[in-house]
Design a protein around this motif. Sequence first.
Motif, PDB file in Angstrom:
ATOM      1  N   LEU A 272       0.823  -1.084  -0.240  1.00  0.00           N
ATOM      2  CA  LEU A 272       0.120  -0.005   0.063  1.00  0.00           C
ATOM      3  C   LEU A 272       0.792   1.299   0.131  1.00  0.00           C
ATOM      4  O   LEU A 272       0.424   2.310  -0.510  1.00  0.00           O
ATOM      5  CB  LEU A 272      -0.969   0.063   1.331  1.00  0.00           C
ATOM      6  CG  LEU A 272      -1.933  -1.033   1.138  1.00  0.00           C
ATOM      7  CD1 LEU A 272      -2.647  -1.054   2.517  1.00  0.00           C
ATOM      8  CD2 LEU A 272      -3.236  -0.531   0.151  1.00  0.00           C
ATOM      9  N   LEU A 273       1.979   1.300   0.637  1.00  0.00           N
ATOM     10  CA  LEU A 273       2.897   2.333   0.758  1.00  0.00           C
ATOM     11  C   LEU A 273       3.740   2.440  -0.266  1.00  0.00           C
ATOM     12  O   LEU A 273       4.307   3.630  -0.400  1.00  0.00           O
ATOM     13  CB  LEU A 273       3.612   2.364   2.069  1.00  0.00           C
ATOM     14  CG  LEU A 273       2.726   2.695   3.206  1.00  0.00           C
ATOM     15  CD1 LEU A 273       3.571   2.426   4.527  1.00  0.00           C
ATOM     16  CD2 LEU A 273       2.040   3.764   3.432  1.00  0.00           C
ATOM     17  N   ASP A 274       3.884   1.572  -1.078  1.00  0.00           N
ATOM     18  CA  ASP A 274       4.934   1.657  -2.337  1.00  0.00           C
ATOM     19  C   ASP A 274       4.442   2.709  -3.307  1.00  0.00           C
ATOM     20  O   ASP A 274       3.098   2.402  -3.886  1.00  0.00           O
ATOM     21  CB  ASP A 274       4.974   0.367  -2.931  1.00  0.00           C
ATOM     22  CG  ASP A 274       5.793   0.080  -3.997  1.00  0.00           C
ATOM     23  OD1 ASP A 274       6.345   1.249  -4.492  1.00  0.00           O
ATOM     24  OD2 ASP A 274       6.335  -0.765  -4.622  1.00  0.00           O
ATOM     25  N   PRO A 275       5.199   3.605  -3.583  1.00  0.00           N
ATOM     26  CA  PRO A 275       4.475   4.626  -4.442  1.00  0.00           C
ATOM     27  C   PRO A 275       4.466   4.121  -5.868  1.00  0.00           C
ATOM     28  O   PRO A 275       3.441   4.698  -6.622  1.00  0.00           O
ATOM     29  CB  PRO A 275       5.648   5.721  -4.402  1.00  0.00           C
ATOM     30  CG  PRO A 275       6.938   5.087  -3.936  1.00  0.00           C
ATOM     31  CD  PRO A 275       6.317   3.820  -2.830  1.00  0.00           C
ATOM     32  N   ASN A 276       5.071   3.297  -6.349  1.00  0.00           N
ATOM     33  CA  ASN A 276       4.958   2.618  -7.630  1.00  0.00           C
ATOM     34  C   ASN A 276       3.506   1.909  -7.857  1.00  0.00           C
ATOM     35  O   ASN A 276       2.887   1.747  -9.025  1.00  0.00           O
ATOM     36  CB  ASN A 276       5.995   1.378  -7.752  1.00  0.00           C
ATOM     37  CG  ASN A 276       7.176   1.822  -7.977  1.00  0.00           C
ATOM     38  OD1 ASN A 276       7.356   3.088  -8.622  1.00  0.00           O
ATOM     39  ND2 ASN A 276       8.215   1.246  -7.322  1.00  0.00           N
ATOM     40  N   ASN A 277       2.527   1.656  -6.593  1.00  0.00           N
ATOM     41  CA  ASN A 277       1.173   1.123  -6.795  1.00  0.00           C
ATOM     42  C   ASN A 277       0.371   2.278  -6.906  1.00  0.00           C
ATOM     43  O   ASN A 277      -0.821   1.716  -7.188  1.00  0.00           O
ATOM     44  CB  ASN A 277       1.080   0.089  -5.642  1.00  0.00           C
ATOM     45  CG  ASN A 277       1.966  -1.144  -5.752  1.00  0.00           C
ATOM     46  OD1 ASN A 277       2.168  -1.490  -6.815  1.00  0.00           O
ATOM     47  ND2 ASN A 277       2.339  -1.413  -4.599  1.00  0.00           N
ATOM     48  N   GLY A 278       0.807   3.567  -6.736  1.00  0.00           N
ATOM     49  CA  GLY A 278      -0.110   4.552  -6.751  1.00  0.00           C
ATOM     50  C   GLY A 278      -1.332   4.752  -5.927  1.00  0.00           C
ATOM     51  O   GLY A 278      -2.493   5.307  -6.275  1.00  0.00           O
ATOM     52  N   PHE A 279      -1.435   4.140  -4.628  1.00  0.00           N
ATOM     53  CA  PHE A 279      -2.570   4.269  -3.777  1.00  0.00           C
ATOM     54  C   PHE A 279      -2.511   5.724  -3.164  1.00  0.00           C
ATOM     55  O   PHE A 279      -1.430   6.074  -2.607  1.00  0.00           O
ATOM     56  CB  PHE A 279      -2.341   3.291  -2.696  1.00  0.00           C
ATOM     57  CG  PHE A 279      -2.803   2.137  -3.207  1.00  0.00           C
ATOM     58  CD1 PHE A 279      -4.058   1.430  -3.797  1.00  0.00           C
ATOM     59  CD2 PHE A 279      -1.688   1.034  -3.173  1.00  0.00           C
ATOM     60  CE1 PHE A 279      -4.399   0.295  -4.072  1.00  0.00           C
ATOM     61  CE2 PHE A 279      -1.955  -0.108  -3.706  1.00  0.00           C
ATOM     62  CZ  PHE A 279      -3.128  -0.586  -3.983  1.00  0.00           C
ATOM     63  N   THR A 280      -3.817   6.260  -3.028  1.00  0.00           N
ATOM     64  CA  THR A 280      -3.997   7.714  -2.148  1.00  0.00           C
ATOM     65  C   THR A 280      -3.817   7.454  -1.055  1.00  0.00           C
ATOM     66  O   THR A 280      -4.188   6.104  -0.428  1.00  0.00           O
ATOM     67  CB  THR A 280      -4.990   8.388  -3.060  1.00  0.00           C
ATOM     68  OG1 THR A 280      -6.223   7.558  -2.418  1.00  0.00           O
ATOM     69  CG2 THR A 280      -4.996   8.470  -4.340  1.00  0.00           C
ATOM     70  N   GLU A 281      -3.640   8.437  -0.229  1.00  0.00           N
ATOM     71  CA  GLU A 281      -3.864   8.421   1.317  1.00  0.00           C
ATOM     72  C   GLU A 281      -5.312   7.825   1.702  1.00  0.00           C
ATOM     73  O   GLU A 281      -5.249   7.041   2.671  1.00  0.00           O
ATOM     74  CB  GLU A 281      -3.740   9.912   1.937  1.00  0.00           C
ATOM     75  CG  GLU A 281      -3.684   9.777   3.355  1.00  0.00           C
ATOM     76  CD  GLU A 281      -3.473  11.061   4.140  1.00  0.00           C
ATOM     77  OE1 GLU A 281      -3.794  11.250   5.358  1.00  0.00           O
ATOM     78  OE2 GLU A 281      -3.057  12.009   3.347  1.00  0.00           O
ATOM     79  N   GLU A 282      -6.106   8.307   1.118  1.00  0.00           N
ATOM     80  CA  GLU A 282      -7.520   7.755   1.639  1.00  0.00           C
ATOM     81  C   GLU A 282      -7.843   6.249   0.839  1.00  0.00           C
ATOM     82  O   GLU A 282      -8.419   5.508   1.941  1.00  0.00           O
ATOM     83  CB  GLU A 282      -8.694   8.539   0.584  1.00  0.00           C
ATOM     84  CG  GLU A 282      -9.985   7.964   0.954  1.00  0.00           C
ATOM     85  CD  GLU A 282     -11.192   8.791   0.064  1.00  0.00           C
ATOM     86  OE1 GLU A 282     -12.271   8.730   0.408  1.00  0.00           O
ATOM     87  OE2 GLU A 282     -10.832   9.623  -0.773  1.00  0.00           O
ATOM     88  N   GLU A 283      -7.053   5.841  -0.048  1.00  0.00           N
ATOM     89  CA  GLU A 283      -7.301   4.457  -0.596  1.00  0.00           C
ATOM     90  C   GLU A 283      -6.449   3.734   0.840  1.00  0.00           C
ATOM     91  O   GLU A 283      -6.895   2.356   0.965  1.00  0.00           O
ATOM     92  CB  GLU A 283      -6.721   4.207  -1.731  1.00  0.00           C
ATOM     93  CG  GLU A 283      -7.498   4.834  -2.953  1.00  0.00           C
ATOM     94  CD  GLU A 283      -6.951   4.632  -4.340  1.00  0.00           C
ATOM     95  OE1 GLU A 283      -7.520   4.382  -5.400  1.00  0.00           O
ATOM     96  OE2 GLU A 283      -5.704   4.790  -4.289  1.00  0.00           O
ATOM     97  N   ILE A 284      -5.333   3.997   1.004  1.00  0.00           N
ATOM     98  CA  ILE A 284      -4.523   3.461   2.176  1.00  0.00           C
ATOM     99  C   ILE A 284      -5.304   2.950   3.361  1.00  0.00           C
ATOM    100  O   ILE A 284      -5.250   2.060   3.772  1.00  0.00           O
ATOM    101  CB  ILE A 284      -3.180   4.002   2.462  1.00  0.00           C
ATOM    102  CG1 ILE A 284      -2.455   4.037   1.088  1.00  0.00           C
ATOM    103  CG2 ILE A 284      -2.494   3.436   3.368  1.00  0.00           C
ATOM    104  CD1 ILE A 284      -1.151   5.015   1.166  1.00  0.00           C
ATOM    105  N   LYS A 285      -5.898   4.332   3.779  1.00  0.00           N
ATOM    106  CA  LYS A 285      -6.659   4.113   5.099  1.00  0.00           C
ATOM    107  C   LYS A 285      -7.847   3.091   4.744  1.00  0.00           C
ATOM    108  O   LYS A 285      -8.108   2.395   5.810  1.00  0.00           O
ATOM    109  CB  LYS A 285      -7.117   5.745   5.383  1.00  0.00           C
ATOM    110  CG  LYS A 285      -5.894   6.324   6.164  1.00  0.00           C
ATOM    111  CD  LYS A 285      -5.742   6.145   7.566  1.00  0.00           C
ATOM    112  CE  LYS A 285      -4.657   6.897   8.337  1.00  0.00           C
ATOM    113  NZ  LYS A 285      -5.391   8.467   8.499  1.00  0.00           N
ATOM    114  N   ASP A 286      -8.474   3.135   4.014  1.00  0.00           N
ATOM    115  CA  ASP A 286      -9.856   2.571   3.628  1.00  0.00           C
ATOM    116  C   ASP A 286      -9.413   1.106   3.687  1.00  0.00           C
ATOM    117  O   ASP A 286     -10.135   0.165   3.912  1.00  0.00           O
ATOM    118  CB  ASP A 286     -10.429   3.130   2.387  1.00  0.00           C
ATOM    119  CG  ASP A 286     -11.342   4.266   2.842  1.00  0.00           C
ATOM    120  OD1 ASP A 286     -11.358   4.808   4.100  1.00  0.00           O
ATOM    121  OD2 ASP A 286     -12.241   4.785   2.243  1.00  0.00           O
ATOM    122  N   GLU A 287      -8.363   0.735   2.863  1.00  0.00           N
ATOM    123  CA  GLU A 287      -7.953  -0.599   2.675  1.00  0.00           C
ATOM    124  C   GLU A 287      -7.480  -1.176   4.112  1.00  0.00           C
ATOM    125  O   GLU A 287      -7.667  -2.340   4.395  1.00  0.00           O
ATOM    126  CB  GLU A 287      -6.838  -0.769   1.534  1.00  0.00           C
ATOM    127  CG  GLU A 287      -7.095  -0.556   0.225  1.00  0.00           C
ATOM    128  CD  GLU A 287      -7.974  -1.760  -0.317  1.00  0.00           C
ATOM    129  OE1 GLU A 287      -8.730  -2.456   0.502  1.00  0.00           O
ATOM    130  OE2 GLU A 287      -8.434  -1.622  -1.680  1.00  0.00           O
TER     131      GLU A 287
END
Length: 485
Positions: A272-287
């Motif tokens: 989730l924190l890997d910038p190459n995967n392109g997750f936003t802060e909201e996506e990280i928290k929700d996941e």
Amino acid sequence: MFDLLSLSIFCIVSLAAYYVVYRYRNRRLYELAGRLPGHEKYSIFGSFWLMLSMPRQDYVPCVMDLIKDEQQVTKVWLFNKLMILTKDADFINKVFNMHQTYNKPDLFYKGFMTTKGLITLAGSEHKRHRKVLNKAFTSKMMQRLPDIFDDKSKKIIKNLCQVENCGEFELLEFIGPYSLETFGKSNLNYEIQYHKSDIFHAYDNYSSVAVDYLAYSMMGVSQSLISFTKLGQRIKDTFQKFDAYFDNVIKVNSQNNNNNNIGTDPTAIDILLDPNNGFTEEEIKDELIMMLLGAFETSTRIISMTLMMLGMHQDVQHKLIKEINDVYSTEEKDVKFTTDFLQKFPYLEMVLKETMRLFAVVPLVARETSEDVDINGYTIPKNTTILMSIYAMQRDEKYWGCDAHLFRPERLENGMEYPHAWAPFTGGSRICIGYRYAMLAMKVFLINFFRTYTVDCSQKFEDIKSEMTMTLNFLTGYKVSIHRK
């Protein structure tokens, strides 16, 4: 008086015109709906207000009552929303595996109060998240988990010494921390003391809060509009605890990432924190909220339910303990848990599967049609919600025999005659991403538990009462007593 009368007439005419236009624009929906069997007496407002006024413990029985045994599907209306209810295994299996029924309806899943996690995401966004997060649950990753589960289960079982021979106690207070600690260690690279922690209380309350909010979300009431109510405060408190916990998780892992501490086998938080995967802060928290919810609700409730079933059915418990003792009698003293070693406990797997059959953790599952679709001879209109009763299907005598309502693990000894009629983790491409993880966690805990303790439960099987939150919950609690072997 004339102006008031004119205004009243105008309003009535406007509403009538809107209704006529709405019916005309949706004439295909009503045409196809008219061909489906169902309950017209619950149409429009009837079923809507029925649901709003119904206690949570009546949700599942109500659905079971509405489903007719002689037909695969039953039509009902929720306000102006067409719903199809079913407990038919073949129909449900097809729904799970059709691209036209891939998405979940916002109508029911708004109650989660997150929009960017796997449970609630739709279409291409869900597929993108799923493809990336699958890397945290590969077979290779599963091989490193048993050691973690072994360590954490032994810690929790050691803590049980404070309640042994002391009468009945609430299992969730001990099993809940096990579920959180195992996921924290295995997928968040983060460890704290979870017993009676804020995050434990947050997840313990989350399901109840989400279901209480569901009725409001279905009416379009936002969280801000109820922020000053007791429910609004409960929601705020829950998500403040989520934010504080996951802010710490992200902070610790961001520091580790900056120090290049990511291994060759990335965990869920690494991905989730890997910038190459392109997750936003909201996506990280929700996941993170949804994944930890899945781990907490699944493992905690199923382990607790299983221990209760074994406490009520001493003959089954004795047979399971014998299997565990027999396996260890032929192994080296310091045998390690591995996925291969866990295959040596077939009766344990039968016990777990029978518990999940009787008490489907997610008793109701919903999907929505993205277009008109033919399923088993029925044409289901676009934008129809298909509500599948996993609970009813897994207790149906058609698939499980005349004793389907009883706890009897031996029914699984030769496999399942109708494998599609067992779906506690749902199925198809949206099957629970962590189902293998959950099975490993539960098996390791129960093996270690029964090497140390036996369990008793004074509650009678027939007296169990449950309610529908986001998952199935025992209203009568999860109380057992334990005794050292």
